[in-house]
Design an enzyme around this catalytic site. Structure first.
Site, PDB file in Angstrom:
ATOM      1  N   LYS A  80       0.839  -1.229   0.027  1.00 18.27           N
ATOM      2  CA  LYS A  80       0.158   0.100  -0.119  1.00 18.27           C
ATOM      3  C   LYS A  80       0.793   1.279   0.059  1.00 18.27           C
ATOM      4  O   LYS A  80       2.008   1.364   0.563  1.00 18.27           O
ATOM      5  CB  LYS A  80      -0.849  -0.158   1.197  1.00 18.27           C
ATOM      6  CG  LYS A  80      -1.897   1.075   1.370  1.00 18.27           C
ATOM      7  CD  LYS A  80      -2.753   0.796   2.502  1.00 18.27           C
ATOM      8  CE  LYS A  80      -3.783   1.694   2.919  1.00 18.27           C
ATOM      9  NZ  LYS A  80      -4.821   1.558   4.285  1.00 18.27           N
ATOM     10  N   SER A 153      -9.779   2.001   2.645  1.00 17.25           N
ATOM     11  CA  SER A 153      -8.512   2.559   2.074  1.00 17.25           C
ATOM     12  C   SER A 153      -7.333   1.718   1.803  1.00 17.25           C
ATOM     13  O   SER A 153      -6.425   2.073   1.118  1.00 17.25           O
ATOM     14  CB  SER A 153      -7.979   3.496   3.389  1.00 17.25           C
ATOM     15  OG  SER A 153      -7.218   2.597   4.254  1.00 17.25           O
ATOM     16  N   SER A 177     -10.082  -1.191   7.152  1.00 18.60           N
ATOM     17  CA  SER A 177      -9.610  -1.028   5.713  1.00 18.60           C
ATOM     18  C   SER A 177      -8.775  -2.114   5.256  1.00 18.60           C
ATOM     19  O   SER A 177      -8.339  -2.210   4.160  1.00 18.60           O
ATOM     20  CB  SER A 177      -8.582   0.069   5.881  1.00 18.60           C
ATOM     21  OG  SER A 177      -9.366   1.171   6.059  1.00 18.60           O
TER      22      SER A 177
END
Length: 462
Positions: A80, A153, A177
């Protein structure tokens, strides 16, 4: 035969170890697939072809010398875009950070590279790791359906796993998330105990709630990754000093006698019927494997998501104080509102939120004294449409978080895995929750389910 890009991390690692595949050929395959599916998935913010191919070549050279670099020798993974990689932008999904380049690696990046991983790129995430995807990044697209949500997210991590764009993705979870993208994309996501994985070099959302974790396609693959990245880190004094067990070695244990509690009072409130049926089928399967299923007495916590939001926004306001002052015009309204809410939060209200958090963690611990795991949804419905999520007011959005925020507040580990299919072919998911540091039991329970089911082997795209 399973396509190369959808084979498990465990299978790929073995093929690389015995020389059936070269790391370069595999990296080229994943990079080409990521490029070909860039518009369809919008999964990546930054692909790193030169660095990935150089890492793959090092892995191949080491193997030619008779050396294996570690459990991830030559395996393509992604992270990420909140984790620092030296010389590479860390955008955190924010327009004001497009040109921000890290000087050093996050701890998890060092650990991945030491284990031999080939990092193919940095995947998409919501603005500031919070909630909304903004231009120029825009939201990742669910491989099962363009009309449906790709997740919170860590959406880029979930989408990339469902689309076969790597074999695992490092992600984060503050209020759901990891679990929400895992649920809507039909993949497997672990939010470990708070502090199990270092946050050093990770962009913060709300430090006391932020959990670094893993999304992959199976519990076995998650276990391999967790063994690489978990553990104490002097650079992050909040990491747990407890020894890191061999998670993979503890897979395959019988689940007979495993005590799974079901909080029926929680499930009675607004959970979609089809999802309830899928979860009951999963529990029946566990019972058939010898687990003991029982009702679990824990009253609903109607204030919990509100108190979670208080703590989260207070931290968000601190994290963004300087950047928000300089770049207010680049912030979306939801993130700006969270910052302004956190700034204005009365001290007494914040103190009540922290006290509530501690009390809830205690209530949960006492309630779990007679069970090993509890079973709940990750989200209370099938994957919602993108339009529905965009139109959600605060009350509806908070309801979406009511099975995730509690276990962020308590800091306990959870795993989310697919457990069924909607009439439209979208995934249903179950979330299993364990006590602190019980990841070995949690992973083994998920692995036992996946050994006798095929839900995690369904593939969204060719």
């Amino acid at each position: 035969m399973t396509p190369l890009h959808y084979q498990s991390l465990a299978e790929i690692a073995q093929r690389l170890r015995v020389g059936e595949l070269t790391a370069r050929a595999l990296a080229e395959h994943i990079l080409a697939r990521a490029a070909a599916l860039a518009e369809r998935t919008n999964a990546f913010i930054t692909l790193m072809p030169e660095a990935a191919l150089a890492a793959a070549d090092r892995a191949d050279a080491a193997r030619a010398e008779g050396r294996l670099l570690g459990p991830l020798h030559g395996v393509p993974v992604n992270v990420k875009d909140m984790f620092d990689i030296a010389g590479v932008p860390t955008t955190a999904g924010m327009p004001s950070r497009i040109d921000h380049r890290a000087a050093t690696n996050a701890t998890i990046i060092d650990r991945l590279q030491t284990a031999g991983a080939v990092i193919v790129g940095k995947v998409n995430l919501a603005e500031g790791v919070f909630g909304k995807y903004v231009p120029p990044f825009n939201e990742p697209l669910n491989p099962w359906s363009l009309e449906h949500w790709g997740g919170a997210s860590s959406g880029g991590s979930g989408v990339s796993m469902a689309a076969g764009l790597g074999y695992a993705s490092m992600a984060s979870d503050t209020g759901g998330s990891i679990r929400m993208p895992s649920a809507v994309n039909g993949v497997t996501g672990l939010k470990p105990s708070w502090g199990r994985i270092s946050r050093h070099g990770a962009f913060e959302l709300a430090g006391l709630l932020d959990h670094v974790g893993v999304i992959a396609r199976s519990a076995e693959d998650v276990a391999i990754m967790l063994g690489v990245v978990a553990g104490a880190d002097p650079a992050d004094p909040t990491t747990l000093v407890a020894p890191v067990p061999d998670y993979v070695a503890q897979l395959g244990q019988p689940v007979s006698g495993l005590r799974i509690g079901v909080p029926r009072q929680w499930l009675a409130q607004g959970v979609e019927t089809g999802l309830l049926d899928a979860i009951e089928s999963a529990l029946d399967l566990y019972a058939g494997l010898g687990a003991r299923i029982s009702d679990f007495s824990l009253a609903p916590e109607p204030e919990l998501v509100d108190r979670w939001y208080d703590i989260c926004t207070a931290h968000v306001a601190l994290v963004h104080a300087e950047n928000f002052a300089r770049h207010r015009e680049t912030y979306s309204e939801p993130l700006a509102l969270a910052i302004e809410t956190g700034r204005a939060l009365p001290v007494a209200r914040l103190q009540r939120a922290y006290r509530y958090r501690t009390e809830f963690a205690g209530r949960l611990a006492h309630a779990m004294a007679d069970v090993d795991l509890i079973a709940v949804p990750a989200i209370p419905t099938a994957p919602p449409t993108r339009a529905a999520v965009e139109a959600m007011d605060n009350e509806t959005m908070f309801a979406l978080h009511r099975f995730t925020s509690p276990f962020s507040m308590a800091g306990v580990p959870t795993i989310t895995l697919p457990c069924g299919v909607t009439p439209d072919g979208l995934p249903y998911a179950i979330q299993l929750v364990a006590k602190p540091l019980a990841e070995p039991m949690l992973l083994n329970a998920a692995h036992a389910f996946q050994k006798v089911t095929e839900h995690h082997r369904r593939f969204a795209l060719p």
